[in-house]
Scaffold this motif. Structure first.
Motif, short mmCIF file in Angstrom:
data_model
loop_
_atom_site.label_atom_id
_atom_site.label_comp_id
_atom_site.label_asym_id
_atom_site.label_seq_id
_atom_site.Cartn_x
_atom_site.Cartn_y
_atom_site.Cartn_z
N ALA A 353 44.08 -66.28 -75.87
CA ALA A 353 44.10 -67.05 -74.63
C ALA A 353 45.08 -66.45 -73.63
O ALA A 353 44.82 -66.39 -72.42
N SER A 356 43.62 -63.29 -72.09
CA SER A 356 42.61 -63.57 -71.07
C SER A 356 43.24 -63.94 -69.74
O SER A 356 42.61 -63.82 -68.69
N SER A 357 44.48 -64.40 -69.77
CA SER A 357 45.15 -64.80 -68.53
C SER A 357 46.25 -63.83 -68.13
O SER A 357 47.10 -64.16 -67.32
#
Length: 461
Positions: A353, A356-357
């Protein structure tokens, strides 16, 4: 003092600097007004001459334009007459061509009618031929249908015979499959019994191990398990990660493990504060997972970690904690409770996560740096404004003081001017008195001085 000669009487008299300047200003102002009046009169005459010339030129242009328009009207009338003659000739020609085209189209229509009739006759002949062909095909199909009924009856008999044979074969296979299933079931039961006995032995061994362990050893065994699990996949999954014991005590408390990872360009990617909790089965006072959440959240904030994770073996019979990863964000922000088997999967989920950011994090870091630059610029601007304001106030104070001093000086000079003016008046009076002074006045009533002047040969007037 300046001397000025009167142009009328020729008398020469003296004036001070202020009076001389006033007289000179009056002379200059009168000269300037005369020059301005003369210049205005010359400009007025020049403007009237330009207006007359422009009016004359405009009248000439208007006359030329009218003449051009008359010529254009005559030319257009000639073109209209020529066009009318051409149009009449064109109408006659078009009428003749139209008549010729009508004759051609009538002939073409008769030819088309004849061709259509011929085509209709040919299509009628084809239709009759198709009807005859269809009737012959019907006869042939009826013959084939009779032959097909015989073949169908034979095929049905063969199919019934093959079906009976297949049923017998399948019944034999079903009996064999039931026997093989019974044998496999017996083997599975035996292997299951062996596995159950092995697991029971391991459970007994684990219980004995936990009974022999102290509370500290039980907790350390869970920490060692998590550390070993992480080290087994460190180089494959987390080569750039930091995962070590938390030995930094802040305000009397610390967590168990800290996980930190950054991108190659130095942007923080992921940070987790871990707390491992376990206890022996025979412990009288049972702890609950929620007993440690407040401390874990405080440790996370003190160490500036993004997430907090409690790896717990407490409440082993709780279905709530046994289902998998439990999100506790309703109690504390970004907090999870997991069993040891979900230790590595949770780190992978949070890391994916964060990856992805990562672009968003880069943009956020750039924006934060820009905000820092803006704040520094604003701080420098405010510092400049403060310093400039202080210097401005000091300069204004000095300026006001200087203006005040100038005002005082002007007042003093006004007083000096007034005194000089009065002195000039006194000097003028003294001069007048000196001019009026004569020997006659001086010797009036003084016989001795009159005789002396007479003896000196000076005439007394």
């Amino acid at each position: 003092m300046n001397e000025i000669k009167c142009p009328h009487c020729g008398e020469v008299f003296q004036v001070d600097e202020a009076g001389y300047a006033a007289i000179a200003a009056q002379v200059r102002n009168q000269q300037f007004e005369d020059e301005v009046a003369g210049r205005a009169e010359a400009l007025h005459r020049e403007l009237e001459a330009k207006q007359r010339a422009a009016l004359t030129e405009a009248e000439a242009r208007s006359a030329r334009a009218l003449a051009d328009k008359d010529r254009e009207i005559a030319r257009l009338q000639e073109r209209a007459k020529s066009a009318e003659a051409n149009q009449k000739h064109a109408v006659d020609s078009a009428t003749q061509r139209q008549q010729t085209e009508i004759t051609r189209l009538q002939g073409l229509l008769a030819h088309e009618k004849q061709a259509a009739e011929t085509q209709r006759q040919a299509m009628e002949a084809q239709r009759l031929q198709a009807v005859a062909d269809r009737e012959r095909e019907i006869v042939q199909l009826k013959a084939k249908l009779a032959a097909t009924d015989t073949d169908r009856q034979l095929a049905v008999a063969n199919a019934v015979r093959d079906r009976d044979t297949e049923i017998v074969r399948l019944n034999g296979e079903i009996v064999q499959e039931k026997q093989a299933a019974a044998l496999r079931e017996q083997g599975l039961r035996e292997s299951h019994s062996v596995e159950v006995r092995r697991l029971e032995a391991e459970i007994e061994q684990y219980k004995d191990f936990k009974l022999r362990q102290s509370t500290k050893m039980i907790g350390e065994s869970l920490e060692q398990h998590c550390l070993t699990s992480f080290n087994q996949v460190r180089m494959m999954a987390f080569p750039n990660a930091y995962f070590e014991k938390d030995n930094d005590v802040v305000e009397g408390t610390k967590g168990d493990f800290v996980y930190r990872e950054e991108t190659p360009d130095g942007i923080p990617l992921l940070s987790i504060m871990f707390e491992m909790k376990n206890e022996a089965d025979a412990t009288e006072k049972k702890h609950r997972n929620e007993d440690f959440l407040d401390k874990l959240d405080k440790d996370r904030r003190k160490k500036s970690c993004e997430y907090a994770v409690l790896v717990s073996m407490l409440e082993p019979d709780s279905e709530y904690y046994n289902v998998g990863i439990v999100d506790m964000s309703y109690r504390h922000e970004k907090m999870y409770v997991i069993r040891p088997q979900f230790f590595i999967p949770l780190i992978s989920l949070l890391r994916n996560a964060a990856l992805s950011s990562v672009q968003t994090r880069r943009e956020l870091a750039a924006a934060q740096q820009q905000n820092i630059d803006v704040r520094q610029f604003e701080q420098a601007m405010m510092d400049f404004k403060d310093k400039f304001g202080r210097n401005y106030q000091l300069a204004k104070q000095h300026y006001d003081k200087a203006i005040s001093e100038i005002d005082e000086t002007i007042k003093h000079l006004e007083k000096v001017k007034e005194m000089l003016t009065k002195s000039d008046n006194q000097l003028r009076l003294a001069n007048d008195k000196a001019q009026d002074l004569t020997i006659k006045k001086l010797t009036k009533g003084n016989a001795t001085m009159r005789e002396k002047f007479l003896e000196a040969g000076i005439e007394i007037k």
